[in-house]
Write a protein that holds these residues in place. Sequence first.
Motif, mmCIF file in Angstrom:
data_model
loop_
_atom_site.group_PDB
_atom_site.id
_atom_site.type_symbol
_atom_site.label_atom_id
_atom_site.label_comp_id
_atom_site.label_asym_id
_atom_site.label_seq_id
_atom_site.Cartn_x
_atom_site.Cartn_y
_atom_site.Cartn_z
ATOM 1 N N PHE A 150 0.936 -1.276 0.009
ATOM 2 C CA PHE A 150 0.046 -0.121 0.210
ATOM 3 C C PHE A 150 0.718 1.112 -0.205
ATOM 4 N N GLN A 151 1.972 1.220 0.614
ATOM 5 C CA GLN A 151 2.756 2.480 0.921
ATOM 6 C C GLN A 151 3.610 2.702 -0.418
ATOM 7 N N LEU A 152 3.599 1.896 -1.302
ATOM 8 C CA LEU A 152 4.187 2.137 -2.706
ATOM 9 C C LEU A 152 3.236 2.168 -3.682
ATOM 10 N N TYR B 102 12.831 -2.267 14.585
ATOM 11 C CA TYR B 102 13.392 -1.269 15.324
ATOM 12 C C TYR B 102 13.639 0.069 14.771
ATOM 13 N N TYR B 103 13.186 1.200 15.253
ATOM 14 C CA TYR B 103 13.521 2.671 14.860
ATOM 15 C C TYR B 103 14.071 3.534 15.908
ATOM 16 N N THR B 104 13.573 3.374 17.176
ATOM 17 C CA THR B 104 13.678 4.399 18.106
ATOM 18 C C THR B 104 13.607 4.233 19.693
ATOM 19 N N ARG C 164 11.146 10.879 4.253
ATOM 20 C CA ARG C 164 12.023 10.226 3.228
ATOM 21 C C ARG C 164 12.884 9.028 3.662
ATOM 22 N N PHE C 165 12.036 7.668 3.742
ATOM 23 C CA PHE C 165 12.874 6.735 4.315
ATOM 24 C C PHE C 165 13.690 5.788 3.256
ATOM 25 N N GLY C 166 13.540 6.357 1.902
ATOM 26 C CA GLY C 166 14.067 5.422 0.765
ATOM 27 C C GLY C 166 15.495 5.630 0.531
ATOM 28 N N TYR D 70 4.723 6.478 0.881
ATOM 29 C CA TYR D 70 3.648 7.182 1.638
ATOM 30 C C TYR D 70 3.981 6.566 2.850
ATOM 31 N N GLU D 71 4.080 7.676 3.957
ATOM 32 C CA GLU D 71 4.237 7.086 5.495
ATOM 33 C C GLU D 71 2.983 7.369 6.034
ATOM 34 N N TRP D 72 2.386 6.341 6.926
ATOM 35 C CA TRP D 72 1.130 6.459 7.472
ATOM 36 C C TRP D 72 1.041 7.805 8.324
ATOM 37 N N TRP E 121 16.598 -3.049 5.516
ATOM 38 C CA TRP E 121 16.430 -1.719 5.441
ATOM 39 C C TRP E 121 15.019 -1.128 4.931
ATOM 40 N N TRP E 122 14.415 -0.165 6.029
ATOM 41 C CA TRP E 122 13.333 0.349 5.341
ATOM 42 C C TRP E 122 13.734 1.674 4.827
ATOM 43 N N SER E 123 13.498 1.951 3.670
ATOM 44 C CA SER E 123 12.980 1.135 2.662
ATOM 45 C C SER E 123 13.696 1.364 1.356
HETATM 46 O O1 IFM Z 1 6.466 2.882 7.349
HETATM 47 C C1 IFM Z 1 6.260 2.236 8.364
HETATM 48 C C2 IFM Z 1 6.055 0.674 7.947
HETATM 49 O O2 IFM Z 1 4.973 0.353 7.424
HETATM 50 C C3 IFM Z 1 6.017 -0.235 9.292
HETATM 51 N N1 IFM Z 1 6.942 0.038 10.333
HETATM 52 C C4 IFM Z 1 7.555 1.423 10.809
HETATM 53 C C5 IFM Z 1 7.726 2.235 9.226
HETATM 54 C C6 IFM Z 1 8.086 3.545 9.350
HETATM 55 O O3 IFM Z 1 7.224 4.205 10.254
#
Ligand code: IFM
Length: 436
Positions: A15-17, A269-271, A380-382, A371-373, A364-366
Amino acid sequence: MQEEPFLWGVATSAFQLEGSPHADWSTWDDILSEKPDVTSHYSLYREDLKLLRQLGVNAYRFSLEWSRIQPHEGEWDEEAVAHYQEIIDILNEMGIEPMLTLHHFTHPLWFIKKYPWHEPDSIVKFGGYVERIVARLKGVRYWITFNEPYVLLLGGYLEGCMPPGIQSPALALRALENICICHAQAYDCIHRRHAGARVSIAHNMAALAPWSRWNPMDRLLARLAKYFYNHSILDGFLEGVMRIKFPFRKEILLSVPIKGKLDYFGVNYYTRVHMRFNPFKRMGIELRHHDIDGHGLTDMGWEIHPGGLEKVLRYASRLKVPLIITENGIATRRDHKKIQFMRRHVDVVERCIQSGMDVRGYFWWSLIDNYEWLAGLDSRFGLYKVDFDTLKRKQTQAAAYYAYIIRSRMNMQKKREVDHVSGNAQVVQEVTHSAP
Ligand code: IFM
């Protein structure tokens, strides 16, 4: 002996893509009415998959958009299924291990309207989708049933900021129970159909800390949050129960049929988040990101805290199954910041492996910006930038750096194998992370 290759990958969600006109999220966030097919990945997927070769990854995590496969109740779109099967086939031809997520936050509109997760029929409807899609798809070994079920519950059932937009702890518990039942059924179904399959969830784990170490209420809150958010699902997999643990009391909160239904464990894991008790906030909880380590904050306002990855992996090791970091990444437009984030987190992963933890992969995300929720298109995660007007993809320096890490680590693994075969077991020197 041939070591199983460490999985170096990137992760995305459908969905995010690519969006979907039939998904609950398509009407949830206004930004999506302006950009319904987001990066147009649904038509540009062949080009995007070529980027994987540039990176040199040996694994790719992606998801199915359930609402494309079952756009209306009782309907099944074979073309959409064939589309996702083609992606799997391309990956296998490229020698890239597909890791497939069955559910990544979005639902068909008909499902969320009539059978949201707290309704018993959600199990029947999701189960029907899983049975049919799992029987139909070929060529997948790594499966993820649910991406971040606790984020779904927090957003969808406690804060109400995600579909189905409910704010009820009681319904959240019911939904959690039903999702666990669905995981257990999907786990069995995948194993019935696919010999050698490896099944997990992707669990979002955060480093959770009290706002003030001196305040007993903050400490208690952080402890409870850590248990509920990070650890309760682990108890489910280990013992089939989730407990509520107060300082002097333990009580069973929920029995869940997921004991042992896990072949590896996916950690996102992010933060780190600091929390304090504040009676004027919803549920008495106030959250904040402090830049304590001096690594800064991301464009999402999240603290960069690589040390937390080690903590959550150490805790997850209790499961005694291989661990895979199914997501790690940063939203930033600054390449050097992305590279630093990556270097620091990969360092932690390698330290964890050296200390004996069974970590088998890092995603790695992403792959590309997406699209970020609730945050839109500016996060910009790419590894590849997307120009959302022209839809052009452009490599970032972080992509080149990731390609370098992957190459050097794969070479080290090959060298270890050669040394092993020639009986010349050497200690392979750690390669320092200099820029490519
Ligand atoms: O974009 C999200 C992903 O869909 C789920 N994990 C965290 C990411 C960054 O918020």
